[in-house]
Motif scaffolding. Structure first.
Motif, mmCIF file in Angstrom:
data_model
loop_
_atom_site.group_PDB
_atom_site.id
_atom_site.type_symbol
_atom_site.label_atom_id
_atom_site.label_comp_id
_atom_site.label_asym_id
_atom_site.label_seq_id
_atom_site.Cartn_x
_atom_site.Cartn_y
_atom_site.Cartn_z
ATOM 1 N N GLY A 47 0.845 -1.321 -0.067
ATOM 2 C CA GLY A 47 -0.005 0.069 -0.026
ATOM 3 C C GLY A 47 0.807 1.355 -0.022
ATOM 4 N N THR A 48 2.106 1.069 0.526
ATOM 5 C CA THR A 48 2.717 2.290 0.521
ATOM 6 C C THR A 48 4.045 2.399 -0.248
ATOM 7 O OG1 THR A 48 3.902 1.450 2.578
ATOM 8 C CG2 THR A 48 2.213 2.658 2.991
ATOM 9 N N HIS A 60 2.418 11.722 -7.973
ATOM 10 C CA HIS A 60 0.984 11.586 -7.447
ATOM 11 C C HIS A 60 0.419 12.907 -7.573
ATOM 12 C CE1 HIS A 60 0.446 7.469 -6.411
ATOM 13 N NE2 HIS A 60 1.609 7.496 -6.139
ATOM 14 N N MET A 100 -12.293 19.645 3.287
ATOM 15 C CA MET A 100 -11.541 19.634 4.688
ATOM 16 C C MET A 100 -11.066 18.281 4.663
ATOM 17 S SD MET A 100 -11.183 22.435 5.897
ATOM 18 C CE MET A 100 -10.684 22.508 7.616
ATOM 19 N N PRO A 101 -11.431 17.137 4.429
ATOM 20 C CA PRO A 101 -10.863 15.740 4.764
ATOM 21 C C PRO A 101 -9.288 15.875 4.029
ATOM 22 C CG PRO A 101 -13.197 15.389 3.904
ATOM 23 C CD PRO A 101 -12.681 17.177 3.792
ATOM 24 N N VAL A 103 -7.319 17.913 4.155
ATOM 25 C CA VAL A 103 -6.233 18.630 4.874
ATOM 26 C C VAL A 103 -5.464 17.583 5.589
ATOM 27 C CG1 VAL A 103 -5.931 20.205 6.852
ATOM 28 C CG2 VAL A 103 -7.575 20.482 5.072
ATOM 29 N N ALA A 104 -6.233 16.661 6.082
ATOM 30 C CA ALA A 104 -5.514 15.530 6.841
ATOM 31 C C ALA A 104 -4.425 14.785 5.793
ATOM 32 C CB ALA A 104 -6.670 14.728 7.537
ATOM 33 N N VAL A 105 -5.111 14.521 4.674
ATOM 34 C CA VAL A 105 -4.184 13.860 3.626
ATOM 35 C C VAL A 105 -2.843 14.686 3.295
ATOM 36 C CG1 VAL A 105 -4.026 12.674 1.510
ATOM 37 C CG2 VAL A 105 -6.132 12.565 3.183
ATOM 38 N N ASN A 107 -1.453 17.157 5.120
ATOM 39 C CA ASN A 107 -0.680 17.022 6.490
ATOM 40 C C ASN A 107 -0.061 15.917 6.709
ATOM 41 O OD1 ASN A 107 -1.334 19.930 6.251
ATOM 42 N ND2 ASN A 107 -2.636 19.655 8.060
ATOM 43 N N GLY A 108 -0.687 14.799 6.355
ATOM 44 C CA GLY A 108 -0.333 13.435 6.702
ATOM 45 C C GLY A 108 1.274 13.138 6.363
ATOM 46 N N SER A 109 1.687 12.280 6.644
ATOM 47 C CA SER A 109 3.012 11.554 6.534
ATOM 48 C C SER A 109 3.233 11.262 5.090
ATOM 49 C CB SER A 109 3.255 10.435 7.514
ATOM 50 O OG SER A 109 2.494 9.394 7.333
ATOM 51 N N ASN A 110 2.283 11.028 4.450
ATOM 52 C CA ASN A 110 2.509 10.520 2.876
ATOM 53 C C ASN A 110 1.545 11.085 2.033
ATOM 54 O OD1 ASN A 110 3.340 8.817 0.952
ATOM 55 N ND2 ASN A 110 1.905 7.128 1.459
ATOM 56 N N ASN A 130 -1.636 26.519 9.061
ATOM 57 C CA ASN A 130 -0.678 25.686 9.799
ATOM 58 C C ASN A 130 0.805 25.353 8.845
ATOM 59 O OD1 ASN A 130 -2.249 24.293 11.860
ATOM 60 N ND2 ASN A 130 -3.559 24.090 10.088
ATOM 61 N N LYS A 132 1.678 24.501 6.122
ATOM 62 C CA LYS A 132 2.095 23.376 5.626
ATOM 63 C C LYS A 132 2.177 23.263 4.018
ATOM 64 C CE LYS A 132 1.094 20.681 9.264
ATOM 65 N NZ LYS A 132 2.275 20.023 9.881
#
Lengths: 460, 316, 304
Positions: A47-48, A60, A100-101, A103-105, A107-110, A130, A132
């Motif tokens: 997956g990663t 991507h 908004m969802p 934003v988490a992606v 800001n995420g690690s990947n 933030n 980012k």
């Protein structure tokens, strides 16, 4: 299996055999567990897995599903043709997911290498708050983007002197596309793509008498009712009032217009009247944009409210079998002319944690070039560059061309619910309109809720 | 022998990996959610501790926590009652040995197997006005084709509950069937010789005996409905307005759409506490009624209800 | 298999048995027939929507709108290839399918390995007081709704750089399914004849040797039930997936389907082909394995 265990239980096996047999089992068990764990971790790794192999880099790039994704394919092909060592992998997001969802992606690690945010979804502001995002000021300078985009868009995307996004297309809302055959059958004539409120109600009742439903709107979609309110507000308010509403959330701007004033209240009342007069398709509140659009394409509706991206859906995958044209939502004050509202809301950003920042930047440079903008037009959307030669715009089709002409003649307005902050804009408003139309709230209640939020914003 | 004993004592280590997993993916998240509920957090920066402000906000003016909780309870009750009544009747029918019982059992469980998002999308289409199945059928019997079930804020919650009943009844049926078949046939024979009617037998023998199982399944259904995100999201996304916005949908909205993780956590905490309370009360009830059931009928067999109780035991 | 059954839970066996109830031999009254009619109505109500998904999956938009029963209209098998390849600019269906399979396999592996080892440890260990305590832990774990867990789990996955990984989601589901597997297999292992284990021990098998050699093979029924239940649960679950699987190509079927309405298909029939493709695999598994599910549920299984 069974016979072996029977054998073990009966105890007839020689001790030595049992011993090695036991070890074998333990070993086998361990091996099975190990294989299981390895398999699980390999699967997890799948997956990663890293996105660069050999000399080729896979970028991507996020985008919206639908016409935007198709457009991006054209863009990606154009870019890959001149950059053989880069492969563009398109990550298409649904509308809600891109707000908004995301934003988490991002800001995420990947995160993706190139992120997509919608300005009116609040993600751009949240990302900036933030820190980012990587500033893209150098691209703006080298490609002279401020000139191509125009002053208002430049202002919109400039924060503390820096820009963090490269834009893609322009969107004009909210033409109501109508089924030309249906209008002809019902004896409705339209002049100059504009309609007054009485004419509109008349048109709806004629459509119904001829077996069509009225106006298709995706009541369940996060932006659609907001677009309608926006268009109605434009002529419920005077131009000065409308402009004031765009800016008066800032404490420094004098508060001359309130949301409890007639302009906004009348807008909400008109929306409510639409509902009680059966203007919308039945079940509107439970349907999304695509469901309403599919009903229109199937010839069930007389009108469908959309944007400049809609024709590429109607002509593309929906293959409408009839001719269609557009009118703008009804003008509430006959002394005014309803204008299209333009937004530059589709923006690409470079997350700080992008794995290939150099390549991503190069791609964004391409998006913000004349060549990239031509690719946008080729895919069927309206490029954000206002100064492309007409020969590059032949692919957008007759209806969108006439919309462009309309904008040139009559000018355009800003999209109120996308330009005010999130807490009072689209994400706040649309659920309120849904509550209003489903009878859970009243016009006065919604208006005062807006005013309360406005007061909060002004107070800082 | 001593060595064996020690060895068997040490066997408990085998439970460690699972316990570690639960600690990481259940215990830690619960603690973390409680902590987050006391913070202001947008999902990007570091959470800021703000005490009970979130709770005051969601319960105060403008916050719609209680409306959401009431809605969740209503959804949960309507769905659970529907599931329990129909599930029990179906199980009784199977247990009574109706012809074709095997076939019926397989078919009645079918909706449980269909992925919830598939059922949701199917039923959304089935409930659309003019083009959907429900109105098509109503139109055939002259009741009109324009009912916009899911766009009607008064009907939408019941429509989604109906779909829940459609999905989940098979589950309740199977467990109830297990409990009913645990009742010895001789009891029924004796009752029948005494001239008890079918209804009488159902109410005075079957129901009292399976009551603990009934309560357990009801508890499970309540827990499931509190997790009813997928169905609601597939069907209405909480709309029209907020009329189907049950707790998990509201939490998803607050957190992942509005970026308000602190307030969302506070709502989740309230939901979790509520569910815990319901569980404790119902478990007490299950325990006491399994005791009284044993005393009353004098036919309690260890295995009759143990299985279903396994799920309920130990919640205190 | 029948040997397995007898060692498992008798109540579960009872579910499977075709019992002769006394009422069966009686003359059937009008009420009986009325009741039976209601059952038939319910049967049609359960079977028809499933059937109709498949019928509508080969129709065009007009036919879907005008004949929602799905019985009339021209056949459009092309819907399937369109769904399989995805809407233009959307995601090809086979991505979803592969991701679902990956997450289901990971979940089943984790749930079964952790679950059965735990149950066996709980059944066999003699540490005073540990078993009831641990059982209680698993039951309590079952009570917390997913809504309380999702935000921190999202954070954990993010920290581990495992967002957008269907396998990682599968592992999480596997752990979450663990309590259920424990409850089911604990009941089953409890019934396992102790003499058999002692005999195995005398024969030189260690505790874990007995577990692998005797207990697991002779409890194939309950274990199969756990596997199928985990599969059904993970195949349909979307609450965590919708949050953790944001990248289009990483979505599972259940998550992808939630966005299906938002994609731009040529016709409504394609939507139903998508639903049919998502349902078919799990349906086939169910029809083959249905008796294990019944047995497993009767053993006290319950999934989130």
């Amino acid at each position: 299996m069974t016979s072996e265990s029977d054998c073990a239980v009966s105890g007839t096996a020689p001790a030595t055999r049992t011993h090695s047999w036991r070890r074998r089992i333990v070993r086998r068990g361990l091996a099975a567990t190990a294989v299981g764990l390895v398999l699980a971790s390999v699967l997890a790794a799948c997956g990663t897995k890293s996105s660069s192999s050999g000399g080729t880099v896979t970028l991507h790039v996020q985008t919206l599903t639908g016409p935007q994704a198709q457009d991006m394919q054209v863009m990606a092909q154009a870019y890959e043709a001149s950059h053989p060592n880069v492969k563009i992998q398109i990550d298409a997001l649904a509308d809600v997911a891109s707000k908004m969802p995301n934003v988490a992606v991002l800001n995420g690690s990947n995160p993706p290498d190139v992120g997509f945010v919608q300005y009116d979804g609040g993600a751009y502001a949240a990302e900036l708050a933030n820190n980012k995002l990587t500033p893209l000021t150098d691209i703006w300078q080298s490609n002279n983007l401020a000139k191509h985009y125009g002053p208002s868009v430049t202002k919109q995307y400039t924060v503390n002197g820096s820009q963090y996004a490269v834009l893609w297309d322009t969107v004009y809302i909210a033409p109501m596309y109508y089924n030309v055959d249906a209008f002809a059958k019902a004896g409705i004539t339209v002049t100059n793509h504009r309609i007054t409120l009485p004419q509109f109600y008349d048109a709806v009742s004629k459509l119904k008498a001829n077996g069509y439903q009225g106006l298709g709107v995706g009541g369940n979609t996060s932006y659609h009712l907001g677009h309608l309110v926006d268009m109605l507000l434009q002529t419920a308010a005077t131009p000065a009032q409308y402009d004031s509403l765009l800016t008066n959330w800032q404490g420094s701007v004098p508060a001359t217009v309130k949301y409890t004033d007639p302009a906004f209240v009348n807008t909400l009342q008109t929306l409510k009247d639409f509902q009680s007069n059966g203007v919308f398709q039945s079940g509107m509140l439970s349907q999304d944009y695509t469901q309403a659009e599919a009903l229109f394409a199937a010839g069930k509706l007389g009108m469908f409210m959309g944007g400049t991206w809609t024709p590429s859906e109607l002509n593309g995958s929906l293959k409408v079998p009839f001719k269609y044209d557009y009118i703008l939502p009804p003008t509430l004050n006959p002394a005014q002319t309803t204008k299209f509202e333009g937004v530059a809301t589709d923006a690409f950003v470079l997350p700080l944690k992008s794995k290939h920042p150099t390549q991503a930047k190069d791609f964004l440079k391409f998006v913000g070039s004349a060549q990239g903008q031509t690719a946008v037009a080729k895919g069927g959307l309206l490029p954000i560059f206002a100064d492309l030669p007409a020969s590059d715009l032949t692919t957008i089709g007759p209806v969108v061309s006439s919309i462009l002409q309309d904008v040139k003649t009559n000018g355009s307005a800003g999209l109120w619910d996308s330009l005010v902050p999130n807490t009072i804009g689209q994400p706040f408003g649309v659920p309120k309109y849904q509550a209003l139309l489903s009878g859970q709230s009243s016009v006065q209640q919604v208006a005062s809720e807006f005013q309360t939020e406005l007061d909060k914003l002004r107070a800082g | 022998m001593l060595r064996t004993h020690l060895r068997r004592r040490l066997l408990v280590i085998g439970a460690l990996p699972a316990v570690a997993g639960i600690a990481l993916l259940v215990a830690y998240p619960v603690v973390r959610t409680v902590y987050l509920s006391l913070t202001s957090w947008d999902g990007a920066s570091a959470p800021k501790f703000i005490g009970t402000t979130n709770f005051r906000d969601i319960t105060g003016q403008g916050g719609d926590l209680w409306a959401t909780v009431l809605r969740t309870i209503r959804f949960s009750l309507v769905a659970t009652i529907g599931v329990m009544v129909i599930g029990t009747l179906l199980a009784a029918a199977l247990s009574a040995g109706i012809p074709g019982a095997r076939f019926f059992r397989v078919v009645w469980f079918l909706p449980m197997v269909v992925p919830v998002s598939v059922s949701g999308v199917y039923w959304v289409n089935a409930f659309q006005p003019t083009t959907g199945l429900s109105n098509y059928l109503l139109g055939k019997v002259g009741l009109g084709t324009t009912h916009a079930w899911l766009a009607d804020p008064h009907a939408a919650l019941y429509v989604t509950s109906f779909v829940w009943v459609w999905i989940s009844t098979g589950f309740a049926m199977i467990i109830m069937l297990g409990a009913m078949n645990g009742v010895p046939v001789e009891i029924y024979e004796a009752a029948e010789m005494d001239g008890c009617s079918v209804l009488r037998r159902f109410f005075s023998i079957t129901l009292p005996v399976v009551r603990p199982t009934l309560a357990t399944v009801a508890l499970l259904e309540i827990i499931f409905t509190f997790n009813g995100f997928t169905l609601i999201w597939a069907m209405t996304q909480g709309g029209p307005g907020t009329s189907t916005q049950i707790l998990p949908v509201e939490v998803y909205r607050q957190a992942f759409i509005n970026g308000n993780y602190g307030a969302a956590s506070a709502q989740a905490v309230v939901g979790g506490v509520l569910l815990l309370l319901v569980s404790v009360v119902m478990t007490r009830f299950i325990r006491s009624s399994s005791g009284s059931g044993r005393a009353r009928a004098g036919l309690f067999r260890r295995r009759a209800n143990r299985s279903a109780l396994a799920a309920g035991q130990g919640i205190t | 298999m029948s040997a397995t059954l007898s060692t498992a839970e008798p109540a579960a066996a009872a579910v499977m048995a075709t019992k002769t109830r006394p009422s069966r031999n009686h003359r059937r009254s009008v009420w009986w027939w009325l009741g039976f009619l209601l059952l038939v109505v319910w049967t049609i109500g359960t079977i028809f929507p499933v059937l109709s998904i498949f019928l509508l999956s080969v129709r065009g938009t007009q036919d879907v709108y005008n004949h929602p029963l799905g019985f009339s209209g021209a056949l459009q098998w092309g819907n399937y290839s369109e769904a399989w390849n995805g809407a233009p600019g959307g995601t090809a269906f086979y991505h979803y399918l592969i991701n679902s399979v990956v997450s289901v396999v990971a979940a089943m592996l984790i749930a079964i390995v952790l679950g059965t080892v735990t149950s066996y440890a709980l059944v066999r260990n003699t540490s005073p007081g540990k078993t009831p305590l641990l059982l209680r832990v698993f039951v309590i774990a079952l009570v917390f709704p997913l809504v309380v867990l999702v935000i921190p789990i999202f954070g954990l996955l993010d920290q581990a750089a495992l967002l957008n990984s269907p396998a990682a989601i599968g592992v999480v589901y596997g752990v979450l399914a663990c309590p259920t597997v424990v409850l089911i297999t604990y009941s089953a292992f409890l019934e396992f004849p102790e003499e058999l284990i002692d005999a195995g021990n005398l024969d030189g098998l260690s505790e874990w040797g007995v577990f692998l050699r005797l207990v697991l093979p002779l409890n194939r029924g309950p274990i199969a039930a756990c596997l199928v239940l985990t599969m059904i649960f993970v195949w349909g679950e979307a609450q965590l997936g919708i949050i953790a699987l944001q990248q289009a190509q990483s979505k599972t079927l259940a998550v992808g389907l939630l966005g299906l309405q938002g994609q731009y298909f040529t016709n409504q029939g394609v939507l139903f082909s998508g639903l049919a493709l998502a349902t078919l695999p799990i349906l086939v598994v169910y029809l083959i394995m249905q008796k294990f599910i019944v047995r497993g549920l009767a053993l006290g299984g319950a999934l989130r």
